[in-house]
Write a protein that holds these residues in place. Structure first.
Motif, PDB file in Angstrom:
ATOM      1  N   ILE A 353     -48.454  39.571 -82.859  1.00  0.00           N
ATOM      2  CA  ILE A 353     -48.140  38.314 -82.166  1.00  0.00           C
ATOM      3  C   ILE A 353     -47.798  38.593 -80.712  1.00  0.00           C
ATOM      4  N   ASP A 354     -47.059  39.668 -80.454  1.00  0.00           N
ATOM      5  CA  ASP A 354     -46.700  40.018 -79.076  1.00  0.00           C
ATOM      6  C   ASP A 354     -47.949  40.262 -78.236  1.00  0.00           C
ATOM      7  N   LYS A 355     -48.893  41.005 -78.788  1.00  0.00           N
ATOM      8  CA  LYS A 355     -50.118  41.320 -78.051  1.00  0.00           C
ATOM      9  C   LYS A 355     -50.952  40.068 -77.807  1.00  0.00           C
ATOM     10  N   ILE A 356     -51.062  39.235 -78.838  1.00  0.00           N
ATOM     11  CA  ILE A 356     -51.891  38.031 -78.711  1.00  0.00           C
ATOM     12  C   ILE A 356     -51.228  37.034 -77.769  1.00  0.00           C
ATOM     13  N   PHE A 357     -49.894  36.969 -77.788  1.00  0.00           N
ATOM     14  CA  PHE A 357     -49.188  36.064 -76.872  1.00  0.00           C
ATOM     15  C   PHE A 357     -49.434  36.477 -75.422  1.00  0.00           C
ATOM     16  N   ASP A 358     -49.446  37.773 -75.150  1.00  0.00           N
ATOM     17  CA  ASP A 358     -49.742  38.239 -73.788  1.00  0.00           C
ATOM     18  C   ASP A 358     -51.155  37.817 -73.386  1.00  0.00           C
ATOM     19  N   ASP A 359     -52.116  37.961 -74.308  1.00  0.00           N
ATOM     20  CA  ASP A 359     -53.493  37.547 -74.025  1.00  0.00           C
ATOM     21  C   ASP A 359     -53.570  36.033 -73.820  1.00  0.00           C
ATOM     22  N   PHE A 360     -52.793  35.294 -74.620  1.00  0.00           N
ATOM     23  CA  PHE A 360     -52.753  33.836 -74.498  1.00  0.00           C
ATOM     24  C   PHE A 360     -52.281  33.418 -73.106  1.00  0.00           C
ATOM     25  N   LYS A 361     -51.236  34.072 -72.611  1.00  0.00           N
ATOM     26  CA  LYS A 361     -50.701  33.738 -71.291  1.00  0.00           C
ATOM     27  C   LYS A 361     -51.734  34.028 -70.200  1.00  0.00           C
ATOM     28  N   LEU A 362     -52.438  35.150 -70.321  1.00  0.00           N
ATOM     29  CA  LEU A 362     -53.483  35.464 -69.347  1.00  0.00           C
ATOM     30  C   LEU A 362     -54.596  34.422 -69.386  1.00  0.00           C
ATOM     31  N   LEU A 363     -54.973  34.021 -70.599  1.00  0.00           N
ATOM     32  CA  LEU A 363     -56.017  33.009 -70.753  1.00  0.00           C
ATOM     33  C   LEU A 363     -55.546  31.661 -70.206  1.00  0.00           C
ATOM     34  N   ALA A 364     -54.278  31.310 -70.458  1.00  0.00           N
ATOM     35  CA  ALA A 364     -53.744  30.021 -70.019  1.00  0.00           C
ATOM     36  C   ALA A 364     -53.723  29.919 -68.490  1.00  0.00           C
ATOM     37  N   ASP A 365     -53.640  31.066 -67.813  1.00  0.00           N
ATOM     38  CA  ASP A 365     -53.710  31.044 -66.346  1.00  0.00           C
ATOM     39  C   ASP A 365     -55.118  30.699 -65.867  1.00  0.00           C
ATOM     40  N   LYS A 366     -56.118  30.982 -66.710  1.00  0.00           N
ATOM     41  CA  LYS A 366     -57.508  30.704 -66.330  1.00  0.00           C
ATOM     42  C   LYS A 366     -57.956  29.317 -66.778  1.00  0.00           C
ATOM     43  N   LYS A 367     -57.335  28.802 -67.851  1.00  0.00           N
ATOM     44  CA  LYS A 367     -57.762  27.537 -68.441  1.00  0.00           C
ATOM     45  C   LYS A 367     -56.626  26.527 -68.421  1.00  0.00           C
ATOM     46  N   LYS A 368     -56.966  25.287 -68.259  1.00  0.00           N
ATOM     47  CA  LYS A 368     -55.941  24.243 -68.265  1.00  0.00           C
ATOM     48  C   LYS A 368     -55.404  24.021 -69.664  1.00  0.00           C
ATOM     49  N   VAL A 369     -56.301  23.991 -70.650  1.00  0.00           N
ATOM     50  CA  VAL A 369     -55.910  23.759 -72.035  1.00  0.00           C
ATOM     51  C   VAL A 369     -56.462  24.884 -72.905  1.00  0.00           C
ATOM     52  N   VAL A 370     -55.630  25.415 -73.785  1.00  0.00           N
ATOM     53  CA  VAL A 370     -56.056  26.431 -74.740  1.00  0.00           C
ATOM     54  C   VAL A 370     -56.228  25.744 -76.100  1.00  0.00           C
ATOM     55  N   TYR A 371     -57.444  25.723 -76.600  1.00  0.00           N
ATOM     56  CA  TYR A 371     -57.762  25.017 -77.835  1.00  0.00           C
ATOM     57  C   TYR A 371     -57.602  25.922 -79.056  1.00  0.00           C
ATOM     58  N   ASP A 372     -57.673  25.300 -80.242  1.00  0.00           N
ATOM     59  CA  ASP A 372     -57.566  26.077 -81.481  1.00  0.00           C
ATOM     60  C   ASP A 372     -58.620  27.183 -81.540  1.00  0.00           C
ATOM     61  N   GLY A 373     -59.836  26.860 -81.129  1.00  0.00           N
ATOM     62  CA  GLY A 373     -60.895  27.860 -81.147  1.00  0.00           C
ATOM     63  C   GLY A 373     -60.572  29.051 -80.265  1.00  0.00           C
ATOM     64  N   ASP A 374     -59.915  28.774 -79.120  1.00  0.00           N
ATOM     65  CA  ASP A 374     -59.504  29.872 -78.241  1.00  0.00           C
ATOM     66  C   ASP A 374     -58.495  30.778 -78.940  1.00  0.00           C
ATOM     67  N   LEU A 375     -57.506  30.154 -79.610  1.00  0.00           N
ATOM     68  CA  LEU A 375     -56.486  30.942 -80.295  1.00  0.00           C
ATOM     69  C   LEU A 375     -57.099  31.771 -81.417  1.00  0.00           C
ATOM     70  N   GLU A 376     -57.982  31.154 -82.197  1.00  0.00           N
ATOM     71  CA  GLU A 376     -58.628  31.891 -83.289  1.00  0.00           C
ATOM     72  C   GLU A 376     -59.440  33.065 -82.743  1.00  0.00           C
ATOM     73  N   ALA A 377     -60.100  32.840 -81.617  1.00  0.00           N
ATOM     74  CA  ALA A 377     -60.888  33.913 -81.024  1.00  0.00           C
ATOM     75  C   ALA A 377     -59.983  35.056 -80.547  1.00  0.00           C
ATOM     76  N   LEU A 378     -58.831  34.711 -79.978  1.00  0.00           N
ATOM     77  CA  LEU A 378     -57.885  35.754 -79.551  1.00  0.00           C
ATOM     78  C   LEU A 378     -57.396  36.571 -80.736  1.00  0.00           C
ATOM     79  N   VAL A 379     -57.106  35.887 -81.849  1.00  0.00           N
ATOM     80  CA  VAL A 379     -56.648  36.601 -83.048  1.00  0.00           C
ATOM     81  C   VAL A 379     -57.739  37.532 -83.557  1.00  0.00           C
ATOM     82  N   GLN A 380     -58.957  37.000 -83.670  1.00  0.00           N
ATOM     83  CA  GLN A 380     -60.052  37.819 -84.211  1.00  0.00           C
ATOM     84  C   GLN A 380     -60.403  38.958 -83.275  1.00  0.00           C
TER      85      GLN A 380
END
Length: 515
Positions: A353-380
Motif C-alpha cells: 500500500i505504501d508503494k502504491i500510494f506513492d505511485d498514486f500521488k505521482l499520478l495524481a500530479d499528472k491527472k486531475k482525476v484518478v479513476y478506478d481503472g487507474d488504481l487497479e492498473a497501479l495495483v497490477q
C-alpha cells in the motif's frame, strides 16, 4: 437439505495452457492467494512434471495456500506421480490428480493401447499415487466420447484402487447438456462403488456449451465442478467459474446447492487474472464484462432508476463491484485511498500500500482525476518479475512526420548506467531498438497492444507486449503503465525481457549477452 457443490479451479493449470498465458511464480502466487480469498475448494496449481518452472510454482503454491486443497496434475506414470507428490507434499491438503485417455480414438491413435491395458495402467497409477496421498483424483480424458460401458469398468476399478474423486471430462467440448446428464446419471447407476467417490466434471467450451453441460452434470449428481476464471483454457476455454457460481447464486429457486464461494471476490479475481495473463475480458462477457451492469438505452436506464431489478438479476455489489463514485485526486488522503482499494476488492500488506500510494500521488500530479481503472492498473503494475535486471532511467524522443524518429534511452543494471540512441519507424520502434542494442540481443515483438485504463485525454496508457527470443521456445508477456505511451512501451518491453532473464537464471541456463 441443500447439496454441497465443490468448486475445483484449474486457472493455473488448464487456464495457463492457453496460448500466450504463461505466468511466472510470483504471478501464479498472486492468483492462488486471490483464489484462496474467493474460497474455491481446490486449486489445481499446475502440471508439476511439465517443466522445472511448473514444478517450482506448484511447490510454492502448495507451501503458501492454507485454506484450499492444492492439486497437481499427472499422467498415470510413476515419474509424473513422483513429481506431483514432491511438489504438493507440504500442502495443508494435498491432492494428486492423475489421468489417462479412455475414448477409442485416443486409445487407438494417441496411446496405441488396448482398453484392458489402459484400465490396468489407470489402476496401477492410482494405487501408486495412493501410497503417497490419501486424496487421489482420477480423470478419464475424453470421457464424453468414450464407450460408457468402458467408463463404468475403469471408474469402478480405480475407485477400488483408492481414487476418492472420479472426473468425467468433456475434453473437446463435444457433448450436449442432455447427453452429458445421461452420461453422469449412467455412471451413478452403473458403477457399483460410486458412493465411495465424488463425481467431478471438467467441460470445455468448443461449442459454447461448457457452462450448460456443467450445470446438467450437477443436476445428474456431480458434486465437484472444474472451471476457470473468465473461462480461459485450451482452445475455446473451460466452463467459466463466475458464470457457474452466479447461476447457482441467482437461481436458488432451481438449484438447491450450497457453495463455499465468496461471490464479492469474483470481479477483482477476474481483473487480476486478465491483467496477469494479458487476456482481455470481452466487454459483454457475463458477470465480469465491462458492460455486464451497464445500461445505455433510455428504456433500460429509466427502468433501472425506478427499480434495479427491472434489468439487473443480480447486484453489482454481489460480484465485488462497487457503486461508490468518490473521486480521488492529488488532495485525497491515505485513508480515502485505502478505503477505495478495499472497495475494489484489494487486501494488500502495508508495504505494498505504501508503494502504491506513492505511485498514486505521482499520478495524481499528472491527472486531475484518478479513476478506478487507474488504481487497479497501479495495483497490477506491482505484480512484477522476481528481479528487475534492467531499469529505465531516462528517455528522450525526437519524432515527427517530416523527420526520422530518434530515441535516446538510459538504462541501469546492477547500479551501472548505459545509454544508447537509435532510429526507427516511429518513436516506439526507435526506443525498442535502442534497448535491443544496449542488451546486445535481438527479441521478436510478437504482439503489441495499447489500452487506456481510464477515461479522459490524460488517461494512463497500458501497453502489453509479448516477445520471443532464440534463447527459449516460450513467449514472455510484459506490461508497462504511464500517461506517456512511449514510456509505457519501453517499460512493457523491459518487463518482458526481465522475465526472460529471470527464467534463464532460475534454470541455470545461458544468459543473454551483456554490454
Amino acid at each position: 437439505m441443500r447439496e454441497k457443490i465443490h468448486i475445483f479451479d484449474t486457472t493455473l493449470r488448464d487456464g495457463e495452457q492457453s496460448p500466450g498465458c504463461s505466468l511466472n511464480i510470483q504471478e501464479k502466487l498472486k492468483i492462488a492467494k486471490r483464489l484462496e480469498l474467493l474460497r474455491v475448494d481446490v486449486i489445481e496449481a499446475g502440471f508439476a512434471i511439465a517443466s522445472p518452472g511448473d514444478f517450482a510454482s506448484v511447490k510454492a503454491i502448495a507451501e503458501t495456500v492454507k485454506d484450499c486443497r492444492v492439486a497437481s496434475l499427472s499422467r498415470v506414470l510413476k515419474k509424473d506421480i513422483d513429481a506431483a507428490w514432491e511438489a504438493i507434499k507440504m500442502a495443508a491438503a494435498p491432492r494428486i490428480h492423475t489421468f489417462i485417455a479412455t475414448s477409442d480414438i485416443h486409445m487407438q491413435y494417441k496411446l496405441k493401447m488396448s482398453p484392458d491395458a489402459v484400465l490396468q495402467q489407470a489402476v496401477d497409477g492410482v494405487k501408486y499415487a495412493k501410497g503417497f496421498c490419501n486424496d487421489v483424483e482420477f480423470s478419464a480424458e475424453d470421457a464424453s466420447r468414450s464407450n460408457p460401458e468402458f467408463l463404468y469398468r475403469i471408474f469402478e476399478a480405480v475407485i477400488k484402487a483408492g481414487a476418492t474423486v472420479i472426473n468425467v471430462p468433456d475434453t473437446v467440448g463435444y457433448t450436449m447438456p442432455e447427453e452429458f446428464f445421461k452420461l453422469i446419471k449412467g455412471i451413478k447407476e452403473n458403477v457399483s462403488n460410486i458412493d465411495k467417490a465424488t463425481i467431478s466434471v471438467h467441460c470445455h467450451n468448443d461449442l459454447g456449451m461448457a457452462v450448460a453441460n456443467t450445470i446438467a452434470a450437477a443436476k445428474a449428481g456431480a458434486t465437484q465442478l472444474e472451471c476457470t476464471i473468465n473461462g480461459i483454457g485450451e482452445r475455446a476455454g473451460n466452463a467459466a467459474l463466475e458464470e457457474l457460481v452466479m447461476t447457482f447464486h441467482t437461481r436458488r429457486d432451481l438449484y438447491n446447492y450450497d457453495l463455499n464461494i465468496d461471490t464479492t471476490q469474483i470481479y477483482p479475481t477476474s481483473r487480476l487474472v486478465s491483467k496477469l495473463t494479458g487476456v482481455k475480458v470481452q466487454p459483454n462477457k457475463a458477470i465480469v464484462g465491462n458492460n455486464a451492469f451497464a445500461h445505455e438505452s433510455g428504456i433500460h436506464q429509466h427502468g433501472v432508476l425506478a427499480n434495479r431489478e427491472t434489468y439487473e438479476i443480480m447486484t453489482p455489489e454481489s460480484v465485488g463491484l462497487t457503486q461508490n463514485k468518490m473521486v480521488l485526486g492529488k488532495h485525497s488522503g491515505r485513508h480515502a485511498f485505502e478505503d477505495r482499494l478495499k472497495d475494489l476488492g484489494y487486501q494488500l500488506p502495508k508495504v505494498d500500500i505504501d508503494k502504491i500510494f506513492d505511485d498514486f500521488k505521482l499520478l495524481a500530479d499528472k491527472k486531475k482525476v484518478v479513476y478506478d481503472g487507474d488504481l487497479e492498473a497501479l495495483v497490477q503494475n506491482k505484480n512484477g518479475v522476481q528481479k528487475e535486471v534492467y531499469k529505465l532511467k531516462e528517455f528522450v524522443i525526437n519524432s515527427g512526420n517530416l523527420i526520422t524518429a530518434t530515441a535516446t534511452i538510459k538504462l541501469s543494471k546492477d547500479g551501472e548506467e548505459m545509454t544508447c540512441a537509435s532510429t526507427g519507424d516511429g518513436p516506439v520502434d526507435a526506443a525498442l531498438k535502442a534497448v535491443d542494442n544496449m542488451i546486445d540481443d535481438h527479441f521478436v515483438l510478437e504482439e503489441y497492444s495499447l489500452n487506456a485504463v481510464s477515461e479522459g485525454k490524460d488517461a494512463q496508457g497500458e501497453v502489453i507486449v509479448r516477445i520471443s527470443s532464440n534463447k527459449t521456445n516460450r513467449l514472455y508477456l510484459g506490461r508497462g503503465l504511464s500517461t506517456d505511451i512511449v514510456e509505457s512501451s519501453i517499460k512493457a518491453y523491459l518487463n518482458a525481457i526481465n522475465k526472460l532473464l529471470n527464467e534463464l537464471e532460475f534454470h541455470g541456463e545461458v544468459k543473454l549477452n551483456e554490454k
